[in-house]
Write a protein that holds these residues in place. Structure first.
Motif, PDB file in Angstrom:
ATOM      1  N   THR A   9      33.401  42.344  30.383  1.00  0.00           N
ATOM      2  CA  THR A   9      33.982  43.258  31.167  1.00  0.00           C
ATOM      3  C   THR A   9      34.288  43.525  31.956  1.00  0.00           C
ATOM      4  O   THR A   9      33.077  43.863  32.759  1.00  0.00           O
ATOM      5  CB  THR A   9      34.093  44.775  29.893  1.00  0.00           C
ATOM      6  N   GLU A  11      34.575  47.110  32.965  1.00  0.00           N
ATOM      7  CA  GLU A  11      33.328  47.779  32.760  1.00  0.00           C
ATOM      8  C   GLU A  11      31.848  48.049  32.329  1.00  0.00           C
ATOM      9  O   GLU A  11      31.345  48.243  33.204  1.00  0.00           O
ATOM     10  CB  GLU A  11      33.588  48.666  31.505  1.00  0.00           C
ATOM     11  N   HIS A  14      30.777  47.268  35.856  1.00  0.00           N
ATOM     12  CA  HIS A  14      30.456  48.217  37.072  1.00  0.00           C
ATOM     13  C   HIS A  14      29.508  49.164  36.674  1.00  0.00           C
ATOM     14  O   HIS A  14      28.218  49.347  37.220  1.00  0.00           O
ATOM     15  CB  HIS A  14      31.470  49.481  36.722  1.00  0.00           C
ATOM     16  N   ASN A 102      26.489  56.156  31.326  1.00  0.00           N
ATOM     17  CA  ASN A 102      28.078  55.263  31.618  1.00  0.00           C
ATOM     18  C   ASN A 102      27.797  53.293  30.943  1.00  0.00           C
ATOM     19  O   ASN A 102      28.727  52.806  30.074  1.00  0.00           O
ATOM     20  CB  ASN A 102      28.121  54.630  33.094  1.00  0.00           C
ATOM     21  N   ALA A 106      30.151  51.462  28.464  1.00  0.00           N
ATOM     22  CA  ALA A 106      30.775  50.391  29.081  1.00  0.00           C
ATOM     23  C   ALA A 106      31.273  49.497  28.038  1.00  0.00           C
ATOM     24  O   ALA A 106      32.130  48.904  27.004  1.00  0.00           O
ATOM     25  CB  ALA A 106      30.290  49.887  30.106  1.00  0.00           C
ATOM     26  N   VAL A 109      33.987  49.742  24.339  1.00  0.00           N
ATOM     27  CA  VAL A 109      34.695  49.295  24.748  1.00  0.00           C
ATOM     28  C   VAL A 109      34.913  47.616  24.042  1.00  0.00           C
ATOM     29  O   VAL A 109      35.960  47.467  24.066  1.00  0.00           O
ATOM     30  CB  VAL A 109      34.970  49.256  26.193  1.00  0.00           C
TER      31      VAL A 109
END
Length: 270
Positions: A9, A11, A14, A102, A106, A109
């Motif tokens: 994804t 997310e 990143h 983070n 991610a 999700v």
């Protein structure tokens, strides 16, 4: 059967970048091999761009053109960092709390949980195909046996590990668990596996006589479990160094040993 890999994804793209920072335990050479292993070398600008720019370029390409390969690369990069101690806070190669949080967020999700050891596992059992649920449940059990305390909290069915396992057993045997509360579901799961359950009179007596306090009741049941294990083992020994009677199967002996360890831990930790 190979475990499922979480989807790639934006997310994840990143959040995965810090795993290739200059402080990452993954070298340029190792990163190049990981990229080649998933057939994404055509998008790799090479080591001249630095590891973060390198993984960013490959991941953005994968996001647009081959998410399956990108998902594999992300998963393998996490595994490489884990193998090098990157998820241990005391390690010099630790990725850092912010990078970990983070990355964990991610993957949430996509209904996957990244635990503090750097292992990915499904958060929601109901999203796992029935053919894979047994392997997932065994993974939860393994995590608990290794000392994890989070594995049984949520399995996605809204139930704890034991009820999720009982439901899986009933589903596997073609039975329905609809309409059953937890004791009923567990009772029918035991029956489906030909495991003995107490007579109704004993169950009624337990419910009536044991403490109404859930914590005290757990302690009382641990005592009863300890007595049952002691009865299973051979107090006199066999003369051959065996802890259990010859009629006790290896599986029964293993479960009894785990029960002894559980009860001993409860006594020692008080």
């Amino acid at each position: 059967m190979a475990p499922r890999i979480p989807a790639l994804t934006p997310e994840v793209v990143h959040a995965i970048e810090p795993l290739a920072s200059q402080h990452s335990p993954v070298s340029h050479d190792q990163l190049g091999r990981l990229i080649a292993d998933v057939n994404l070398s055509n998008s790799d600008p090479g080591p001249s761009d630095g590891k973060v720019k390198r993984i960013r370029s490959v991941m953005h390409y994968a996001l647009e053109n081959d998410r399956t390969a990108g998902a594999k690369l992300a998963s393998r990069l996490i595994a490489a960092v884990r193998a090098s101690g990157g998820f241990r806070s005391a390690s010099t190669t630790y990725i850092g709390a912010t990078a970990f949080e983070n990355l964990r967020d991610a993957y949430r999700v996509s209904n996957y949980e990244l635990d503090e050891d750097g292992e990915l596992r499904p958060r929601l059992l109901e999203h796992v195909p029935s053919t894979e649920q047994q392997a997932v449940l065994k993974n939860y059990v393994r995590r608990i046996q290794q000392g994890a305390t989070d594995a049984a909290l949520v399995t996605g069915t809204g139930k704890d590990l034991l009820e999720a396992t009982a439901r899986h057993v009933l589903h596997e045997r073609g039975h329905s668990y609809g309409g059953h509360d937890f004791p009923g579901t567990l009772f029918h799961a035991f029956a489906a596996k030909n495991l003995s359950t107490p007579p109704k009179s004993v169950i009624d007596a337990v419910n009536a006589e044991l403490s109404k306090d859930a914590r005290e009741r757990l302690q009382q049941m641990l005592y009863l479990l300890g007595c049952a294990v002691n009865r299973l083992r051979n107090d006199q020994g066999t003369g051959h160094g065996r802890a259990f009677k010859p009629t006790v199967t290896d599986e029964e002996a293993r479960l009894a040993a785990q029960a002894m360890a559980l009860i001993s831990e409860a006594l020692l930790s008080r």
